[in-house]
Design a protein around this motif. Structure first.
Motif, PDB file in Angstrom:
ATOM      1  N   TYR A   9      36.993 -27.299  -3.130  1.00  0.00           N
ATOM      2  CA  TYR A   9      36.820 -26.031  -3.818  1.00  0.00           C
ATOM      3  C   TYR A   9      35.536 -25.326  -3.394  1.00  0.00           C
ATOM      4  N   GLY A  10      34.538 -26.095  -2.961  1.00  0.00           N
ATOM      5  CA  GLY A  10      33.337 -25.485  -2.417  1.00  0.00           C
ATOM      6  C   GLY A  10      33.558 -24.910  -1.029  1.00  0.00           C
ATOM      7  N   VAL A  11      34.558 -25.447  -0.321  1.00  0.00           N
ATOM      8  CA  VAL A  11      34.860 -25.010   1.050  1.00  0.00           C
ATOM      9  C   VAL A  11      35.833 -23.839   1.061  1.00  0.00           C
ATOM     10  N   VAL A  12      36.818 -23.855   0.168  1.00  0.00           N
ATOM     11  CA  VAL A  12      37.990 -23.005   0.346  1.00  0.00           C
ATOM     12  C   VAL A  12      37.689 -21.515   0.216  1.00  0.00           C
ATOM     13  N   ALA A  13      36.799 -21.103  -0.681  1.00  0.00           N
ATOM     14  CA  ALA A  13      36.602 -19.669  -0.911  1.00  0.00           C
ATOM     15  C   ALA A  13      36.070 -18.967   0.332  1.00  0.00           C
ATOM     16  N   LEU A  14      34.974 -19.471   0.879  1.00  0.00           N
ATOM     17  CA  LEU A  14      34.416 -18.846   2.081  1.00  0.00           C
ATOM     18  C   LEU A  14      35.361 -18.998   3.263  1.00  0.00           C
ATOM     19  N   ALA A  15      36.011 -20.160   3.378  1.00  0.00           N
ATOM     20  CA  ALA A  15      36.927 -20.384   4.495  1.00  0.00           C
ATOM     21  C   ALA A  15      38.087 -19.392   4.462  1.00  0.00           C
ATOM     22  N   MET A  16      38.675 -19.170   3.281  1.00  0.00           N
ATOM     23  CA  MET A  16      39.786 -18.224   3.183  1.00  0.00           C
ATOM     24  C   MET A  16      39.318 -16.796   3.420  1.00  0.00           C
ATOM     25  N   MET A  17      38.118 -16.464   2.930  1.00  0.00           N
ATOM     26  CA  MET A  17      37.585 -15.120   3.140  1.00  0.00           C
ATOM     27  C   MET A  17      37.402 -14.834   4.631  1.00  0.00           C
ATOM     28  N   LEU A  18      36.767 -15.763   5.347  1.00  0.00           N
ATOM     29  CA  LEU A  18      36.545 -15.576   6.784  1.00  0.00           C
ATOM     30  C   LEU A  18      37.862 -15.554   7.546  1.00  0.00           C
ATOM     31  N   VAL A  29      31.626 -25.130   5.936  1.00  0.00           N
ATOM     32  CA  VAL A  29      32.351 -24.062   6.625  1.00  0.00           C
ATOM     33  C   VAL A  29      31.550 -23.560   7.824  1.00  0.00           C
ATOM     34  N   GLY A  30      30.245 -23.376   7.637  1.00  0.00           N
ATOM     35  CA  GLY A  30      29.401 -22.923   8.737  1.00  0.00           C
ATOM     36  C   GLY A  30      29.421 -23.879   9.916  1.00  0.00           C
ATOM     37  N   ALA A  31      29.462 -25.170   9.619  1.00  0.00           N
ATOM     38  CA  ALA A  31      29.512 -26.154  10.704  1.00  0.00           C
ATOM     39  C   ALA A  31      30.855 -26.106  11.428  1.00  0.00           C
ATOM     40  N   VAL A  32      31.950 -25.918  10.681  1.00  0.00           N
ATOM     41  CA  VAL A  32      33.284 -25.891  11.296  1.00  0.00           C
ATOM     42  C   VAL A  32      33.447 -24.676  12.194  1.00  0.00           C
ATOM     43  N   VAL A  33      33.018 -23.501  11.732  1.00  0.00           N
ATOM     44  CA  VAL A  33      33.257 -22.276  12.507  1.00  0.00           C
ATOM     45  C   VAL A  33      32.387 -22.190  13.756  1.00  0.00           C
ATOM     46  N   GLN A  34      31.449 -23.116  13.931  1.00  0.00           N
ATOM     47  CA  GLN A  34      30.700 -23.152  15.180  1.00  0.00           C
ATOM     48  C   GLN A  34      31.573 -23.554  16.362  1.00  0.00           C
ATOM     49  N   THR A  35      32.622 -24.322  16.085  1.00  0.00           N
ATOM     50  CA  THR A  35      33.455 -24.847  17.180  1.00  0.00           C
ATOM     51  C   THR A  35      34.943 -24.552  17.012  1.00  0.00           C
ATOM     52  N   ALA A  36      35.353 -23.956  15.899  1.00  0.00           N
ATOM     53  CA  ALA A  36      36.777 -23.743  15.650  1.00  0.00           C
ATOM     54  C   ALA A  36      36.970 -22.458  14.853  1.00  0.00           C
ATOM     55  N   PRO A  37      38.202 -21.930  14.826  1.00  0.00           N
ATOM     56  CA  PRO A  37      38.473 -20.742  14.001  1.00  0.00           C
ATOM     57  C   PRO A  37      38.263 -21.052  12.514  1.00  0.00           C
ATOM     58  N   PRO A  38      37.990 -20.030  11.695  1.00  0.00           N
ATOM     59  CA  PRO A  38      37.803 -20.266  10.256  1.00  0.00           C
ATOM     60  C   PRO A  38      38.996 -20.939   9.590  1.00  0.00           C
ATOM     61  N   ALA A  39      40.191 -20.727  10.145  1.00  0.00           N
ATOM     62  CA  ALA A  39      41.372 -21.354   9.551  1.00  0.00           C
ATOM     63  C   ALA A  39      41.288 -22.868   9.586  1.00  0.00           C
ATOM     64  N   ALA A  40      40.511 -23.417  10.522  1.00  0.00           N
ATOM     65  CA  ALA A  40      40.341 -24.869  10.568  1.00  0.00           C
ATOM     66  C   ALA A  40      39.618 -25.365   9.318  1.00  0.00           C
ATOM     67  N   ILE A  71      26.078 -29.322  -6.581  1.00  0.00           N
ATOM     68  CA  ILE A  71      25.725 -29.686  -5.208  1.00  0.00           C
ATOM     69  C   ILE A  71      26.900 -29.456  -4.264  1.00  0.00           C
ATOM     70  N   LEU A  72      28.104 -29.787  -4.727  1.00  0.00           N
ATOM     71  CA  LEU A  72      29.282 -29.601  -3.888  1.00  0.00           C
ATOM     72  C   LEU A  72      29.523 -28.130  -3.571  1.00  0.00           C
ATOM     73  N   PHE A  73      29.315 -27.255  -4.549  1.00  0.00           N
ATOM     74  CA  PHE A  73      29.556 -25.833  -4.312  1.00  0.00           C
ATOM     75  C   PHE A  73      28.468 -25.217  -3.433  1.00  0.00           C
ATOM     76  N   VAL A  74      27.286 -25.824  -3.423  1.00  0.00           N
ATOM     77  CA  VAL A  74      26.252 -25.386  -2.480  1.00  0.00           C
ATOM     78  C   VAL A  74      26.548 -25.926  -1.086  1.00  0.00           C
ATOM     79  N   SER A  75      27.081 -27.141  -1.014  1.00  0.00           N
ATOM     80  CA  SER A  75      27.350 -27.788   0.271  1.00  0.00           C
ATOM     81  C   SER A  75      28.577 -27.209   0.967  1.00  0.00           C
ATOM     82  N   GLY A  76      29.553 -26.730   0.193  1.00  0.00           N
ATOM     83  CA  GLY A  76      30.794 -26.241   0.780  1.00  0.00           C
ATOM     84  C   GLY A  76      30.595 -25.186   1.850  1.00  0.00           C
ATOM     85  N   PRO A  77      29.833 -24.100   1.572  1.00  0.00           N
ATOM     86  CA  PRO A  77      29.605 -23.102   2.627  1.00  0.00           C
ATOM     87  C   PRO A  77      28.905 -23.665   3.864  1.00  0.00           C
TER      88      PRO A  77
END
Length: 429
Positions: free
Chosen positions: A33-42, A167-178, A158-164
């Protein structure tokens, strides 16, 4: 004179059989849930090329997730975590995966993206309310339950702070959909590990608790009345927090600070909340949770009034951190009061109503702040956000003083204390 029982610590939680395994599994699922909001937005922005579409899709996803939370929680109470959460999490993860596949590349059809987002939001598993309901079932010591809820709230922060950051780490090497696909994997694997825990297996559904195999006793109007105070306070806290996020951005812009400053100020809010939550859980309060509830909401409101007087960045950081100090305690206490109000078989629903109130209040607070920022001085906007929490505190006090027909002053609901357990039976994503 008999010796008083030893004071329970946070460590005592994890000395319970299977507690560490269960809590860790729930946290893995809730990291989603900490990951999904920003990931879906991007992902939506990249797929449709429109910020307006992305905002609309996220609003629909959030509305479906928040406002259907009590209904999903009712399924958990009625059928038990295993029978309800596994299909719910599987459907949610499948819809997120379909969303990621559909929006993987630019040019995705907007209706399909929106429909998948709404469907996924409608199926969001209420892992937070369920974890708190499990704590309420297996912990008989009110002081230890307070520590469990406090730790739960701090780790969730902590989880909701860590989630974005994930996402930032994933989008360095893959599309946001990943990152959306990763969110699906986290929620499915975490939920599966959670429901397979022996601790969760011991939680009986409401149908199993009903006398003579009949239908469980319905909460009805008495439950709604008992939940009014924690729900009002939670909505007031949500209103204030939703406004603060936008007001901090406006402060940074008007004082010519970079956008990176916003993250630091909001981090101070989260840090203050975490510290306040841990301290709140560690203290053996002499007053009942119901009596503390309006005091914590009022203190949050006063701290935000102080933020409105801040002339510089340093003063704002201090004021916002002070406000954060009361956020986790206010929400933890709201969950405790809701837990005390809930009859057996309604704990997950009670927690979900508080969770819904926080999230709905946050959305309204953000929208309201957006309307006020261009019309009122910024300091007055902070004051209005603080007034929302203070108004909730006043409503809470007034409702506590209003006698209710048939209310039992000693049942622990009006005062917010947890009822005694005498027969082994004992409370949203």
């Amino acid at each position: 004179m008999s010796a008083s029982p030893p004071r329970p610590s946070y460590a005592a939680l994890f000395r319970m059989p299977h507690a560490r395994r269960t809590f860790a599994a729930a946290m893995i699922g809730r990291l989603s849930y900490g990951v999904v909001a920003l990931a879906m937005m991007l992902t939506t922005t990249r797929a449709t090329g429109s910020y307006a579409v992305a905002g609309t899709v996220m609003a629909l996803f959030g509305a479906a997730s928040v406002f259907l939370s009590p209904a999903r929680a009712a399924l958990i109470d009625r059928y038990g975590p295993r029978r309800a959460l596994i299909p719910m999490a599987s459907l949610y993860a499948g819809l997120l995966t379909a969303f990621a596949v559909t929006a993987w590349r630019p040019g995705a059809p907007v209706p399909a993206v929106g429909a998948l987002a709404v469907a996924a939001g409608a199926c969001t598993p209420p892992l937070g309310p369920t974890m708190r309901a499990v704590w309420g079932e297996v912990i008989q010591d009110e002081r230890l339950l307070q520590r469990a809820y406090s730790l739960d709230g701090v780790v969730e922060e902590i989880l909701f702070v860590s989630g974005p950051l994930v996402v930032g780490a994933v989008v360095q090497t893959a599309p946001p959909a990943a990152a959306v696909a990763l969110s699906a994997l986290l929620v499915w694997s975490g939920t599966l590990a959670f429901v397979l825990s022996p601790l969760v297996a011991g939680v009986r559904p409401a149908t199993a608790k009903a006398p003579s195999g009949g239908r469980p006793r319905q909460g009805g109007r008495p439950l709604r009345r008992a939940l009014a105070r924690p729900v009002v306070v939670a909505s007031g806290v949500g209103l204030s927090l939703g406004a603060v996020d936008l007001l901090v951005m406006a402060f940074a812009e008007r004082h010519h600070h970079g956008s990176g400053v916003v993250a630091w100020v909001l981090a101070a809010l989260s840090l203050g909340s975490a510290l306040g939550g841990l301290l709140n859980g560690a203290v053996d309060w002499r007053t009942a949770p119901g009596a503390r509830l309006p005091l914590l909401a009022g203190a949050l409101g006063l701290a935000l009034l102080g933020a409105g007087l801040a002339q510089g960045l340093g003063a704002l950081v201090v004021a916002v951190a002070c406000a954060g100090f009361f956020v986790a305690p206010a929400l933890t206490t709201s969950y405790l009061v809701a837990d005390a109000a809930a009859p057996p078989g309604f704990r997950t629903q009670a927690g979900a109503w508080v969770n819904t109130a926080v999230n709905a209040g946050s959305s309204v607070g953000t929208a309201g702040a957006g309307l006020l920022v261009g019309r009122l001085p910024l300091g007055l906007c902070f004051a209005v956000s603080g007034a929302a929490a203070m108004a909730a505190a006043l409503v809470c006090v007034r409702s506590a003083r209003t006698p209710r027909p048939g209310a039992d002053a000693g049942n622990g609901v009006a005062g917010g204390s947890r009822p005694e357990v005498t027969d082994g039976e004992r409370l949203p994503g």
